[in-house]
Design a protein around this motif. Structure first.
Motif, PDB file in Angstrom:
ATOM      1  N   ALA A 112     -61.827  23.330  48.852  1.00 24.18           N
ATOM      2  CA  ALA A 112     -60.785  22.307  48.672  1.00 24.18           C
ATOM      3  C   ALA A 112     -61.379  20.907  48.793  1.00 24.18           C
ATOM      4  CB  ALA A 112     -59.686  22.512  49.706  1.00 24.18           C
ATOM      5  N   ASN A 143     -56.861  17.250  56.990  1.00 27.99           N
ATOM      6  CA  ASN A 143     -56.886  16.605  55.667  1.00 27.99           C
ATOM      7  C   ASN A 143     -56.361  15.174  55.707  1.00 27.99           C
ATOM      8  OD1 ASN A 143     -57.591  19.075  54.793  1.00 27.99           O
ATOM      9  ND2 ASN A 143     -55.534  19.663  54.136  1.00 27.99           N
ATOM     10  N   GLU A 157     -62.446  28.167  52.584  1.00 23.37           N
ATOM     11  CA  GLU A 157     -61.307  27.567  51.868  1.00 23.37           C
ATOM     12  C   GLU A 157     -61.395  26.038  51.894  1.00 23.37           C
ATOM     13  OE1 GLU A 157     -57.184  29.335  52.442  1.00 23.37           O
ATOM     14  OE2 GLU A 157     -56.952  27.349  53.349  1.00 23.37           O
ATOM     15  N   GLU A 158     -61.743  25.514  53.078  1.00 23.40           N
ATOM     16  CA  GLU A 158     -61.772  24.057  53.226  1.00 23.40           C
ATOM     17  C   GLU A 158     -62.950  23.447  52.467  1.00 23.40           C
ATOM     18  OE1 GLU A 158     -58.983  23.078  54.948  1.00 23.40           O
ATOM     19  OE2 GLU A 158     -59.481  21.123  54.088  1.00 23.40           O
ATOM     20  N   GLU A 164     -61.526  18.098  45.737  1.00 25.44           N
ATOM     21  CA  GLU A 164     -60.821  16.812  45.824  1.00 25.44           C
ATOM     22  C   GLU A 164     -61.779  15.627  45.831  1.00 25.44           C
ATOM     23  OE1 GLU A 164     -57.891  16.576  48.918  1.00 25.44           O
ATOM     24  OE2 GLU A 164     -57.042  18.492  48.280  1.00 25.44           O
TER      25      GLU A 164
END
Ligand code: HEM
Length: 525
Positions: A153, A210, A149-150, A157
């Motif tokens: 993401a 994050n 997931e990270e 970004e």
């Protein structure tokens, strides 16, 4: 601009150090080390050698390896003796030696000057490292969904298809023609930020992973640690306390910044534990929780405790993110340099993802991708110095040569990885080298990235072999699979691979070069 007096003092200091180096060298050669081959300049040449050694001892290591393979040879550095051990049997001797004879932590203590750069007790009991063995590696399958997931993401970004806030932030000085499909990103900075964020997801969890300030602090701490340790390492023993006091500004400042982020989360987690019990719903399974649990009950919120927890967090991150982000950046450069591999790699990733999605098990089946990354590691990453060990007790190798307490020994990883005895056409990038060997020898284990042996020393060898390598393999494969599925990639400046930058022992990826990405229309993973 430094004044002429400053230059004068600087010059005198260098001459003093060079003279000290000459005297130390001649003493060493006549001393108990007389049975060991010395490599490097002699006589008046030692003065020039001193300046070369200041810049790095890598050429001396290669010279010694080429001329004395299978033996031990010594390179007297400024205030210590580095002994290089080569050949299968002697490296096996290091692997089998006990920690009270040859010590990894002793060499970290010296290399990172931890008596001056950290709290000494932290390396005396490095239980934060055991989290990697005992928790993270064992439960990598369970943690994999968070990692995946990270990764997605972070890339969306940091390498977004269009203009966005983060995009502007990361590009800073990087100009880009936004009217075109291809967008230039700073490769090293992007690699670092992606790795910091993903590893911090497993170390401290969201939202801190994050937080750009916290990630920047991790980076700044590593930089401060390396620079401070380098300067103190070059300082004669009797001056170290004074010099370290003069330098005692960068590390504490970064530490204080990090503590401001860590303290409220520790408080919050402890408050929840008090309210809902030790196994409260939603309790994070990360390094921070592990460190809090290791702290004595009475002391959990004291400043000293928060400081100790923060140092352990930053120190583990230092071990993890620097080599991992270098490996990612180098692998991306290789993907862009050798686009001929892309169709076959994509085909492998797409067929496996179509059948099984992305999981720890499915990336385990991507052996061409594994081979590609391993080849990139073999050629570009790691240091001239694998398996560094401080000799704590005199130690006799199986060929009868004794090294004495106080010396530092290393295995020459980079030379081993570029040795034609171990690898055909060793200077060439052969992305499917290990995949072919695996097929030819029908051995699915020996040639995978995480396997360590005396011819693949990237992760060291023996009981101290890097416990983070299973995470690194999962991390790099997931990231490259994601890039292959989501983007086209190419080099800037007419396709010339950016040259590496060398530090004392190790190569690092070029830190200013850009990489061009273009969003693919095909679905991403
Ligand atoms: C490409 C990335 C990496 C490389 C090339 C690398 C390389 C190494 C090497 C050469 C050693 C010393 C082994 C020896 O002397 O035998 C080591 C130790 C270690 N590495 Fe890594 N490492 C990487 C990533 C990581 C990551 C991601 C973590 C944590 C998640 C990690 C945690 C550690 C720890 C804790 C040790 C000390 C082991 C001990 O206490 O015995 N490393 N690593």
């Amino acid at each position: 601009m430094p004044s002429s007096t400053t230059w004068f003092i600087f010059g005198i200091t260098l001459i003093f150090l060079a003279a000290t180096r000459c005297i130390a060298d001649s003493k060493l050669r006549k001393s108990k080390y007389k049975n060991i081959i010395f490599v490097g300049p002699t006589g008046i040449g030692t003065v020039i050698g001193f300046f070369q050694l200041l810049l790095g001892i890598r050429d001396f290591i290669q010279e010694g390896y080429d001329q004395h393979y299978g033996k031990l040879f010594a390179i007297p550095t400024l205030f210590q003796m580095t002994i290089v051990v080569s050949g299968h049997d002697l490296i096996e001797d290091i692997r089998k030696a006990s920690d009270d004879q040859l010590s990894l932590y002793g060499s970290i203590k010296e290399g990172m000057q931890t008596d001056y750069t950290m709290e000494p007790h932290i390396l005396e009991n490095p239980y934060h490292f055991r989290f990697i063995h005992l928790s993270l590696t064992r439960d990598l399958g369970g943690r994999f969904p968070e990692l995946k997931e990270e990764v997605i993401a972070a890339f969306s970004e940091l390498v977004p298809p269009t203009d966005s806030k983060e995009f502007i932030l990361i590009l800073r000085d990087f100009s880009s023609d936004k009217s075109r499909d291809w967008i230039t990103f700073p490769a090293w900075l992007t690699g670092k930020l992606v790795v910091l964020r993903v590893v911090n997801r497993l170390f401290v969890g969201p939202p801190l992973c994050n937080n750009s300030d916290y990630n920047e602090i991790n980076d700044a701490y590593s930089d401060a640690l390396v620079k401070t340790a380098l300067i103190i390492g070059f300082t004669p023993g009797f001056l170290k306390p004074i010099v370290s006091r003069l330098l005692d500004v960068y590390i504490p400042k970064t530490l204080r910044r990090a503590m401001k982020h860590v303290a409220p989360i520790v408080k919050e987690r402890l408050a929840k534990e008090k309210l809902f019990g030790a196994d409260w719903d939603g309790k994070s399974n990360d390094l921070l929780t592990w460190l809090i649990e290791k702290t004595p009950e009475s002391d959990k919120l004291s400043v000293t405790t928060i400081k100790a927890i923060t140092i352990r967090l930053l120190a583990t991150m230092f071990a993890a993110y620097r080599p991992a982000s270098m490996a990612l950046t180098q692998a991306l450069f290789d993907l862009a340099t050798f686009p001929g591999y892309i169709p076959e790699l994509r085909a492998e990733v797409e067929s496996i993802v179509k059948e099984e999605g992305i999981s720890k098990d499915s990336i385990g089946k991507m052996y061409k991708l594994d081979s590609f990354i391993k080849e990139s590691l073999r050629l570009r990453a790691g240091g001239k110095a694998s398996m560094p060990r401080k000799v704590l007790k005199d130690f006799t190798f199986s060929n009868g040569t004794t090294v004495f307490a106080g010396s530092t020994i290393i295995a020459p990883g980079y030379a081993i990885h570029h040795d034609a005895r171990h690898y055909s056409n060793p200077a060439d990038f052969d992305g499917f080298r290990f995949a072919r060997l695996r097929e030819e020898q029908d051995d699915p284990v020996r040639y995978q990235m995480v396997s360590v042996n005396p011819t693949f020393m990237m992760f060291g060898n023996g009981r101290h072999a890097c416990p983070g390598r299973f995470l690194v393999s999962a991390l790099l494969k997931t990231m490259l699979a994601h890039v292959l599925m989501t983007y086209d990639i190419k080099l800037e400046h007419n396709g010339r691979r950016p040259t590496d930058k060398w530090y004392t022992f190790s190569p690092a990826p070029n830190q200013t070069a850009g990489l061009l990405f273009r969003r693919r229309s095909a679905p991403s993973c």
